[in-house]
Design an enzyme around this catalytic site. Sequence first.
Site, PDB file in Angstrom:
ATOM      1  N   HIS A   1       0.845  -1.194   0.000  1.00  0.00           N
ATOM      2  CA  HIS A   1       0.000   0.000   0.000  1.00  0.00           C
ATOM      3  C   HIS A   1       0.877   1.238   0.000  1.00  0.00           C
ATOM      4  CE1 HIS A   1       0.888  -0.439   4.256  1.00  0.00           C
ATOM      5  NE2 HIS A   1       0.183   0.623   4.592  1.00  0.00           N
TER       6      HIS A   1
ATOM      7  N   ASP B   1       5.918   4.291   4.788  1.00  0.00           N
ATOM      8  CA  ASP B   1       6.845   3.318   5.395  1.00  0.00           C
ATOM      9  C   ASP B   1       6.863   1.993   4.629  1.00  0.00           C
ATOM     10  OD1 ASP B   1       4.174   3.179   6.450  1.00  0.00           O
ATOM     11  OD2 ASP B   1       4.852   1.829   8.022  1.00  0.00           O
TER      12      ASP B   1
ATOM     13  N   HIS C   1      -7.318  -1.824   5.861  1.00  0.00           N
ATOM     14  CA  HIS C   1      -6.485  -0.784   6.461  1.00  0.00           C
ATOM     15  C   HIS C   1      -7.094   0.566   6.099  1.00  0.00           C
ATOM     16  CE1 HIS C   1      -2.863   0.610   8.294  1.00  0.00           C
ATOM     17  NE2 HIS C   1      -2.224   0.958   7.204  1.00  0.00           N
TER      18      HIS C   1
ATOM     19  N   ASP D   1      -0.296  -3.823   5.907  1.00  0.00           N
ATOM     20  CA  ASP D   1      -0.887  -3.527   7.204  1.00  0.00           C
ATOM     21  C   ASP D   1      -2.365  -3.914   7.179  1.00  0.00           C
ATOM     22  OD1 ASP D   1       1.581  -2.344   7.497  1.00  0.00           O
ATOM     23  OD2 ASP D   1       0.844  -0.323   7.748  1.00  0.00           O
TER      24      ASP D   1
HETATM   25 ZN    ZN Z   1      -0.043   1.474   6.691  1.00  0.00          ZN
END
Ligand code: ZN
Length: 303
Positions: free
Chosen positions: A62, A66, A142, A212
């Site tokens: 995504h 990070d 997410h 995530d």
């Molecule tokens: Zn994330």
Amino acid sequence: MHFSVTILGSGSALPTSRRNPTSQYIECNGRHVLIDCGEGTQVQIRKNGIKLQRIEHILISHLHGDHYFGLVGLLSSMHLLGRIKSINIYGPEGLKEIVELQLHYGGSRLAYELIFNVLDAKDNGLVFEDDVLAIKHFPLAHKIPTIGYLIQEKPRERNLRTEIAMADGVKIEYFHRLKKGEDVVNEDGNLISFEKYTKAPKNPRSYAFCSDTKYFEPIIPFIKNVSTLYHEATFTEAFMDRAIATMHSTAIQAATIAKKANAKKLLLGHLSARYDGGEEHESEAKTVFEECEVVEDGVKYFI
Ligand SMILES: [Zn+2]
């Protein structure tokens, strides 16, 4: 036959001296795949003695920074080091535009081709397949569209019982078909049974990447019986409110998914910068699923 994941970054949004942002390097029987490319990934690749130009596929989960802020730097270094072989990049909508814009305004022209493959983060399906592996994707839950990945080794050939075959005078030219699980009728009309002269191969291994995501049971069918599950565990139970607010998981939630999916092994990562070690995560997760550990940067885990 080699199948491993090297953790290049096991931290979350804020890098720490111990944990880089997310990136992983997967080797599967001669194939080389990078999953996510947080800031500093190319330095981690060097530190871990990985051959940069071997990477053939880059999977991005995504567009939170990070997970991909290291991508343009990595692609630029590949160019500076003389890459001419194209590279496949898979990820959600928008990634291609972002990368091309950065290269454009930097006046950079790569000597190799970037082949972008946009994946629908709400859907599941096949990403790539050859005779060695298959890569599949599925939706995570997410704050923005996020993709989970599954890398499956292809079934291997049966193992020849060479001594018995040689002793019985089975011709070498039949070995190939026997290893594929085919019976052979020889020139005298006798049946040569593959079951007699070969042994079943080990079950194919698989690796799932889930980061995530909040606790999200709909992923379970996609990762059922996986050999190794990497699941994010950003928080411990004490920070459940933060997990809910940021759509991340706790270690116990990750362990619950591993248990329900019948995974053989669980790797926990994407730890919040508020934690130093992962002892608390590990002990909490083990109350639900024993075969688990918190990963560390620079460590290779065999699938
Ligand atoms: Zn994330």
